[in-house]
Design a protein around this motif. Structure first.
Motif, PDB file in Angstrom:
ATOM      1  N   UNK A  77       0.810  -1.216   0.000  1.00 25.38           N
ATOM      2  CA  UNK A  77       0.000   0.000   0.000  1.00 25.38           C
ATOM      3  C   UNK A  77       0.843   1.266   0.000  1.00 25.38           C
ATOM      4  N   UNK A  78       2.094   1.138   0.382  1.00 22.80           N
ATOM      5  CA  UNK A  78       2.988   2.289   0.449  1.00 22.80           C
ATOM      6  C   UNK A  78       3.767   2.381  -0.862  1.00 22.80           C
ATOM      7  N   UNK A  79       3.451   3.366  -1.672  1.00 23.36           N
ATOM      8  CA  UNK A  79       4.082   3.470  -2.988  1.00 23.36           C
ATOM      9  C   UNK A  79       5.580   3.703  -2.889  1.00 23.36           C
ATOM     10  N   UNK A  80       6.001   4.461  -1.879  1.00 22.21           N
ATOM     11  CA  UNK A  80       7.439   4.716  -1.709  1.00 22.21           C
ATOM     12  C   UNK A  80       8.183   3.415  -1.424  1.00 22.21           C
ATOM     13  N   UNK A  81       7.587   2.556  -0.588  1.00 18.03           N
ATOM     14  CA  UNK A  81       8.215   1.270  -0.300  1.00 18.03           C
ATOM     15  C   UNK A  81       8.248   0.377  -1.531  1.00 18.03           C
ATOM     16  N   UNK A  82       7.182   0.390  -2.310  1.00 16.76           N
ATOM     17  CA  UNK A  82       7.141  -0.423  -3.522  1.00 16.76           C
ATOM     18  C   UNK A  82       8.229   0.023  -4.498  1.00 16.76           C
ATOM     19  N   UNK A  83       8.366   1.353  -4.676  1.00 13.61           N
ATOM     20  CA  UNK A  83       9.407   1.867  -5.572  1.00 13.61           C
ATOM     21  C   UNK A  83      10.793   1.464  -5.066  1.00 13.61           C
ATOM     22  N   UNK A  84      11.002   1.546  -3.768  1.00 16.48           N
ATOM     23  CA  UNK A  84      12.306   1.166  -3.218  1.00 16.48           C
ATOM     24  C   UNK A  84      12.571  -0.319  -3.422  1.00 16.48           C
ATOM     25  N   UNK A  85      11.547  -1.145  -3.245  1.00 17.80           N
ATOM     26  CA  UNK A  85      11.714  -2.590  -3.446  1.00 17.80           C
ATOM     27  C   UNK A  85      12.038  -2.904  -4.902  1.00 17.80           C
ATOM     28  N   UNK A  86      11.348  -2.244  -5.843  1.00 19.23           N
ATOM     29  CA  UNK A  86      11.652  -2.445  -7.262  1.00 19.23           C
ATOM     30  C   UNK A  86      13.072  -1.997  -7.582  1.00 19.23           C
ATOM     31  N   UNK A  87      13.516  -0.908  -6.954  1.00 25.72           N
ATOM     32  CA  UNK A  87      14.883  -0.431  -7.170  1.00 25.72           C
ATOM     33  C   UNK A  87      15.898  -1.465  -6.691  1.00 25.72           C
ATOM     34  N   UNK A  88      15.638  -2.056  -5.527  1.00 22.30           N
ATOM     35  CA  UNK A  88      16.530  -3.103  -5.007  1.00 22.30           C
ATOM     36  C   UNK A  88      16.624  -4.272  -5.983  1.00 22.30           C
TER      37      UNK A  88
END
Length: 315
Positions: A217-228
């Protein structure tokens, strides 16, 4: 291909079930944390014991195993350099790129597509993977993520931990050629079977934990996970294939199944143990980022493998 999809679907269902359990608040936080600790400290050593005990590797594969473990050390060092150079937030970042899902994903995927009779190269590099994880990855991750200082006392405690006891025990049985003798005895066979059964539930519990920890639900966390995930594939495939072309191909002898095995290993993310460690020693946000990244990487890895197999079948 139908059987390959059949091996993948249970993983997705277990992750989904874990997510459902979180939504209905089936476990209290302390309960899921205790299960995570049990996976990391008890069940993972059982998996590694069974893997070492059942590996059937020839002496000619020693250099492939050593080369692959060395490549993983290079990946760990590269992750550490990037983490320090860019002052990254996630303390688990250096460990995210250098372990692969040998027993959990690579073996079932490879054997389903290419057959168990062609697994020699996969077993060889898998041995290097298990040695690296058991002797370097887990020890370093535990000391660093738990903020333990390296000392003779801490090293001594590590060497008598369940993980290293299981590694040394499995290696001793292999080198002394005692496996058949132990299996012939009802008591020792019962102990070995019990260890294997404990290890067999590791994947199930880990997938449930991963699903339980997902926060999409947290878009910032999703973006960070995709970056990883993107950084991981960039590092592993660039360093991995450079290492393969310069060193490992010399020991593979032109075996096409080694090429298939190498891609299989690199495409499958191996942070199951790291996810458990982050849950034990990291923050709640770290756990959510690591779990999201694990799921994303698992789905991407499966998709990459399917594309790889389709291209081979079309060639």
């Amino acid at each position: 291909m139908h059987s390959l999809v059949g091996n993948i679907m249970p993983i997705l269902f277990l992750i989904g079930l874990g997510s459902v359990l979180r939504r209905v608040q089936y476990f209290e936080e302390v309960a899921i944390q205790r299960v995570t600790n049990m996976v990391a400290n008890l069940l993972v050593p059982c998996v590694i014991f069974t893997t070492f005990l059942n590996l059937n590797i020839r002496p000619s594969h020693f250099w492939l195993a050593l080369s692959f473990a060395t490549m993983q050390c290079v990946l760990l060092a590269a992750g550490w350099i990037i983490y320090k150079a860019f002052h990254l937030k996630r303390r688990f970042f250096p460990f995210f790129h250098c372990a692969f899902a040998f027993g959990f994903m690579a073996i079932p995927l490879f054997s389903t597509v290419f057959g168990e009779e062609n697994m020699d190269s996969l077993v060889a590099i898998g041995l290097g993977q298990e040695v690296f994880v058991g002797l370097i990855f887990l020890t370093t991750a535990k000391f660093y993520l738990k903020n333990e200082k390296t000392s003779l006392a801490n090293v001594g405690r590590t060497l008598v931990s369940p993980l290293f006891v299981m590694i040394f025990l499995a290696l001793a049985i292999k080198f002394l050629d005692m496996k058949d003798v132990l299996l012939a005895n009802v008591v020792s066979r019962g102990c070995i079977d019990a260890i294997a059964k404990l290890g067999s539930v590791t994947s199930v519990l880990t997938m449930l934990i991963v699903g339980y920890r997902i926060r999409l639900t947290d878009r910032a966390q999703i973006r960070e996970s995709f970056t990883l995930v993107g950084v991981r594939y960039g590092l592993t495939f660039s360093i991995g294939y450079l290492f393969k072309f310069l060193i490992m191909d010399r020991f593979a002898g032109g075996d096409v199944y080694f090429d298939y095995a190498f891609f299989t290993m690199l495409s499958q993310h191996g942070s199951v143990v790291l996810t458990a460690f982050v849950g034990e020693y990291g923050s709640k946000e770290d756990m959510e980022i690591a779990s999201n990244a694990f799921v994303i990487n698992a789905l991407v890895g499966i998709a990459m493998y399917l594309v790889f197999v389709f291209r081979l079948s079309a060639a």
